[in-house]
Design an enzyme around this catalytic site. Structure first.
Site, PDB file in Angstrom:
ATOM      1  CB  CYS A 128      -0.938   0.005   1.192  1.00  0.00           C
ATOM      2  SG  CYS A 128      -0.146  -0.061   2.815  1.00  0.00           S
ATOM      3  CB  ALA A 166       1.993 -11.461   9.648  1.00  0.00           C
TER       4      ALA A 166
END
Length: 314
Positions: A128, A166
């Site tokens: 992103c 994660a």
């Protein structure tokens, strides 16, 4: 005729993407949402709007009757999971669009290099932060060589799901590599900040580029290039915008340690671009601009790939 698609991953990103396919695309038809948790909110929402589901992961997907007609598969799981999913799907010849930082296929940032990868079978959407900032690095490098680029992506902690958390290491490594490979910088660094502010703040990004000393004409050329690139991103991410005019600041050779040997003059200008990304709130609230730019970019890529393939077969 619309191309049927499946999304692997029923979390925040996969569910947001599902709604985008359903609401925004005329070229894609939402067929299957894949998860591993039968009780996930994403699978429940998919079932309510008539989308087929499986909670058996990629192995469950390939056993479904809908699988034969699917042309495009989005992977919105995790870097490790995508490596497994790609192996399972390899024999079937499907178009894969990877929204994880696995970086198996070529990096793709739509307004920068999509046209160069229309024949790739597994494309990687970087991160992103990469989707938000790499267009700005590329805009600067189109005017002057960028010797070093650094990006800081600040996102609302509430918008970061388990997959994002994660993959923090993969985020920084993949984004830094794409800053060079796609953005055109000689060296790059990426930092992500999970902002715990309440109420949550929208995604904000800072892009810093070091170039050789600029005169007024060079500064104007970079401002214009950045403005053009921002407008191109905003075509598919309406909430993407510059916070202010590009900032220029002289730098001495104290920054030379950041720049690879053989690059630059020793007399630099720091080019700083400030961005924010407001989400479209298709699934999560508007503060989740980090989700919105990733899913919007993936949708843009899928539509262009499908159109290109259809054109090639006519």
């Amino acid at each position: 005729m619309s191309a049927k698609v499946a999304i692997i991953g029923s979390g925040n990103i996969g569910t947001d993407l599902m709604f985008k396919v359903k609401r925004l695309s005329q070229d894609l038809e939402m067929s299957v949402l894949v998860g591993i948790d039968p009780a996930s909110d994403g699978l429940a929402r998919a079932a309510r709007i008539g989308v087929a589901t499986t909670a058996e992961g990629v192995e469950g997907l390939v056993k479904m009757p809908e699988f034969a007609d699917i042309q495009v598969i989005f992977d919105a799981t995790s870097a490790g999971a995508h490596k497994h999913n790609a192996e399972v799907l390899a024999p079937y010849g499907k178009q894969l669009i990877d929204l994880t930082p696995a970086a198996i296929g070529p990096f793709v940032v739509p307004p920068v290099n999509l046209e160069a990868h229309l024949d790739a079978t597994d494309v990687n959407m970087v991160t992103c932060g990469g989707q938000a900032t790499i267009p700005m690095v590329a805009a600067v490098s189109q005017v002057r060589p960028v010797h070093y680029a650094e990006i800081v992506a600040s996102i609302a902690s509430k918008s970061a799901g388990p997959g994002t958390r994660a993959n923090i290491d993969e985020f920084t490594e993949t984004t830094a590599e794409a800053i060079k490979e796609v953005g055109g910088a000689a060296a790059g660094k990426a930092i992500i900040i999970l902002n715990p502010a309440d109420p949550p703040v929208i995604m904000r990004d800072t892009v810093l580029c070091l170039v050789d000393r600029l005169d007024e004409q060079g500064r104007q050329a970079i401002q214009e290039s950045v403005d053009r690139m921002a407008a191109r991103v905003a075509e598919y991410v309406p909430g993407y915008r510059l916070k202010q005019q590009v900032q220029f600041q002289g730098e001495s050779d104290e920054v030379a340690t950041l720049i690879p040997a053989g690059h630059g003059s020793g007399d630099y200008t720091r080019v700083t671009v400030f961005l924010e990304v407001e989400g479209a709130a298709h699934y999560l609230p508007a503060y989740a601009g980090n989700l919105d730019i990733m899913t919007s970019a993936a949708l843009q890529v899928a539509e262009k790939l499908v159109t290109a393939r259809e054109g090639a077969t006519k």
